[in-house]
Motif scaffolding. Structure first.
Motif, mmCIF file in Angstrom:
data_model
loop_
_atom_site.group_PDB
_atom_site.id
_atom_site.type_symbol
_atom_site.label_atom_id
_atom_site.label_comp_id
_atom_site.label_asym_id
_atom_site.label_seq_id
_atom_site.Cartn_x
_atom_site.Cartn_y
_atom_site.Cartn_z
ATOM 1 N N SER A 128 0.819 -1.216 0.000
ATOM 2 C CA SER A 128 0.000 0.000 0.000
ATOM 3 C C SER A 128 0.851 1.263 0.000
ATOM 4 C CB SER A 128 -0.922 -0.005 1.222
ATOM 5 O OG SER A 128 -0.153 -0.041 2.426
ATOM 6 N N LEU A 129 1.925 1.282 0.766
ATOM 7 C CA LEU A 129 2.752 2.485 0.847
ATOM 8 C C LEU A 129 3.475 2.779 -0.465
ATOM 9 C CD1 LEU A 129 4.295 2.192 4.431
ATOM 10 C CD2 LEU A 129 2.433 3.665 3.659
ATOM 11 N N ALA A 130 3.589 1.769 -1.330
ATOM 12 C CA ALA A 130 4.257 2.003 -2.614
ATOM 13 C C ALA A 130 3.421 2.905 -3.517
ATOM 14 C CB ALA A 130 4.529 0.675 -3.315
ATOM 15 N N TRP A 131 2.110 2.953 -3.290
ATOM 16 C CA TRP A 131 1.252 3.809 -4.097
ATOM 17 C C TRP A 131 1.342 5.281 -3.684
ATOM 18 C CZ3 TRP A 131 -0.801 1.800 -8.335
ATOM 19 C CH2 TRP A 131 -1.054 0.420 -8.378
ATOM 20 N N VAL A 132 1.755 5.537 -2.443
ATOM 21 C CA VAL A 132 1.703 6.892 -1.892
ATOM 22 C C VAL A 132 2.487 7.897 -2.735
ATOM 23 C CG1 VAL A 132 2.288 8.329 0.081
ATOM 24 C CG2 VAL A 132 1.221 6.095 0.458
ATOM 25 N N SER A 145 -6.130 12.081 -3.885
ATOM 26 C CA SER A 145 -5.091 11.064 -3.708
ATOM 27 C C SER A 145 -5.376 10.201 -2.477
ATOM 28 C CB SER A 145 -3.717 11.730 -3.579
ATOM 29 O OG SER A 145 -3.678 12.621 -2.477
ATOM 30 N N LYS A 146 -5.909 10.787 -1.427
ATOM 31 C CA LYS A 146 -6.222 10.034 -0.209
ATOM 32 C C LYS A 146 -7.369 9.061 -0.454
ATOM 33 C CE LYS A 146 -4.727 13.755 2.899
ATOM 34 N NZ LYS A 146 -4.078 14.519 1.834
ATOM 35 N N VAL A 147 -8.423 9.547 -1.098
ATOM 36 C CA VAL A 147 -9.580 8.696 -1.377
ATOM 37 C C VAL A 147 -9.199 7.569 -2.327
ATOM 38 C CG1 VAL A 147 -11.852 8.650 -2.469
ATOM 39 C CG2 VAL A 147 -11.262 10.513 -0.915
ATOM 40 N N LEU A 148 -8.377 7.869 -3.319
ATOM 41 C CA LEU A 148 -7.968 6.844 -4.278
ATOM 42 C C LEU A 148 -7.160 5.748 -3.592
ATOM 43 C CD1 LEU A 148 -7.884 5.834 -7.165
ATOM 44 C CD2 LEU A 148 -5.880 7.285 -7.571
ATOM 45 N N LEU A 149 -6.285 6.116 -2.674
ATOM 46 C CA LEU A 149 -5.498 5.118 -1.956
ATOM 47 C C LEU A 149 -6.403 4.207 -1.134
ATOM 48 C CD1 LEU A 149 -2.706 4.034 -1.206
ATOM 49 C CD2 LEU A 149 -2.654 5.684 0.681
ATOM 50 N N ILE A 150 -7.404 4.768 -0.483
ATOM 51 C CA ILE A 150 -8.352 3.957 0.290
ATOM 52 C C ILE A 150 -9.141 3.039 -0.640
ATOM 53 C CG2 ILE A 150 -10.365 4.052 1.807
ATOM 54 C CD1 ILE A 150 -9.289 6.797 2.754
ATOM 55 N N ALA A 151 -9.560 3.582 -1.788
ATOM 56 C CA ALA A 151 -10.323 2.774 -2.751
ATOM 57 C C ALA A 151 -9.496 1.589 -3.250
ATOM 58 C CB ALA A 151 -10.759 3.650 -3.927
ATOM 59 N N VAL A 152 -8.210 1.801 -3.443
ATOM 60 C CA VAL A 152 -7.325 0.700 -3.866
ATOM 61 C C VAL A 152 -7.306 -0.397 -2.806
ATOM 62 C CG1 VAL A 152 -4.912 0.076 -4.280
ATOM 63 C CG2 VAL A 152 -5.880 2.087 -5.389
ATOM 64 N N GLY A 153 -7.217 0.003 -1.535
ATOM 65 C CA GLY A 153 -7.203 -0.987 -0.468
ATOM 66 C C GLY A 153 -8.498 -1.756 -0.367
ATOM 67 N N ALA A 218 -3.084 7.075 3.958
ATOM 68 C CA ALA A 218 -3.587 8.206 3.176
ATOM 69 C C ALA A 218 -3.402 9.524 3.918
ATOM 70 C CB ALA A 218 -5.060 7.991 2.845
ATOM 71 N N GLU A 219 -3.633 9.500 5.235
ATOM 72 C CA GLU A 219 -3.543 10.732 6.009
ATOM 73 C C GLU A 219 -2.107 11.083 6.382
ATOM 74 O OE1 GLU A 219 -8.011 10.885 7.936
ATOM 75 O OE2 GLU A 219 -6.373 10.136 9.185
ATOM 76 N N LEU A 220 -1.170 10.221 6.042
ATOM 77 C CA LEU A 220 0.239 10.592 6.176
ATOM 78 C C LEU A 220 0.708 11.433 4.992
ATOM 79 C CD1 LEU A 220 1.805 7.240 7.479
ATOM 80 C CD2 LEU A 220 1.195 9.279 8.795
ATOM 81 N N MET A 221 -0.146 11.544 3.964
ATOM 82 C CA MET A 221 0.223 12.286 2.760
ATOM 83 C C MET A 221 -0.130 13.769 2.932
ATOM 84 S SD MET A 221 -0.657 9.660 -0.367
ATOM 85 C CE MET A 221 -2.411 9.904 -0.300
ATOM 86 N N GLY A 222 0.435 14.386 3.946
ATOM 87 C CA GLY A 222 0.268 15.818 4.114
ATOM 88 C C GLY A 222 -1.096 16.248 4.596
#
Length: 279
Positions: A128-132, A145-153, A218-222
């Motif tokens: 998962s962190l590789a997508w960040v 970007s945050k929502v997309l990362l969650i959707a991927v998971g 996702a929430e680590l992304m700024g």
């Protein structure tokens, strides 16, 4: 199982379980579910008060609860909870929708599985962190970007369970449907969908669990708000009680959403004659 030739429907037998027994089982389950958390909290508090653990890095439950109350009183807690919950909700529905579409085609059409599934399985192996960094490069550190990362998971467990559920449908049921001249739409709606529903609901529960896990990344992304943001603040300010409070809030919210889906699963599958419905 028999089919009514006039209505082309599967007869559904109503459960004969008394209502009082059902209520008793729910109450017993509620009581049993609280035993281990209470024992853990009491033991944790006792160990902290007796000096068996270092409270500076592992604060007592009362200190953590006090921190949560302080944030609730000054109003910051509800903003962090609401934005995190909204991100998970949008990502969950987006991932589920895409998984439902692709999983249905992959499960039903063999040629589509051979075309698409190898690529999806390759993507599933990416951490998962590789997508960040990639999502930040594409969309910045905003909400998309945050929502997309969650959707991927959320996507992968729902997708896998849909495909497994559809491909696991008993071929004899489909043959029986053809004997009674079911159209392709009727076979899908009255045989394939009910038979694959248990697997799909399990996928939803797995997906929402991963959604809560991915929202932290996702929430680590700024992020400037959210429970994941509180984790970073707690780390930077050396506030273990804030970190633990955020973790506990994640656990509570995750449990509540899982309980909601479990209740939906129980209602949707009451027609099944299985061990769970007999207890």
């Amino acid at each position: 199982m028999t089919i009514n030739a006039k209505t082309n429907d599967f007869p559904i037998e109503k459960s004969s379980k008394p209502k009082s027994r059902t209520d008793s089982n729910k109450f017993r389950g509620l009581v049993l579910g609280w035993i281990l958390p209470i024992v853990l909290l009491v033991s944790w508090e006792a160990a902290a008060r007796l000096g068996l653990i270092d409270t500076y890095v592992f604060p007592a439950p009362t200190i953590i609860f006090q921190k949560i109350v302080e944030m609730a009183q000054d109003g910051t807690l509800w903003g962090h909870i609401s934005i995190t919950f909204l991100r998970v909700l949008i990502g969950f529905f987006a991932g589920t929708f895409l998984a439902l579409i692709l999983g249905s085609f992959v499960g039903y059409f063999k040629w589509f599985e051979q075309l698409v599934d190898p690529l999806i399985q390759a993507f599933r192996s990416i951490p998962s962190l590789a997508w960040v960094p990639l999502f930040i490069l594409w969309m910045g550190i905003g909400e998309p970007s945050k929502v997309l990362l969650i959707a991927v998971g959320v996507f992968f467990p729902v997708y896998l369970n849909i495909v497994s559920g559809i491909q696991g449908v008993d071929r004899k049921l489909i043959e029986v449907g053809k004997i009674y001249h079911f159209t392709s739409f009727q076979i899908v709606r009255r045989i394939i969908l009910p038979a694959s529903l248990p697997s799909f609901l399990v996928g939803l529960r797995s997906g929402v669990g991963l959604g809560w896990m991915f929202v932290v990344a996702a929430e680590l992304m700024g992020a400037g708000q959210g429970l994941g943001y509180l984790l970073v603040v707690g780390q930077n300010t050396y506030s273990p009680e804030l970190i633990m409070a955020s973790i506990i809030l994640f656990a509570i919210l995750g449990k509540l959403t899982d309980a909601l889906l479990k209740s939906l699963e129980a209602r949707a599958l009451r027609w099944q004659d299985n061990l769970q419905n007999q207890q």
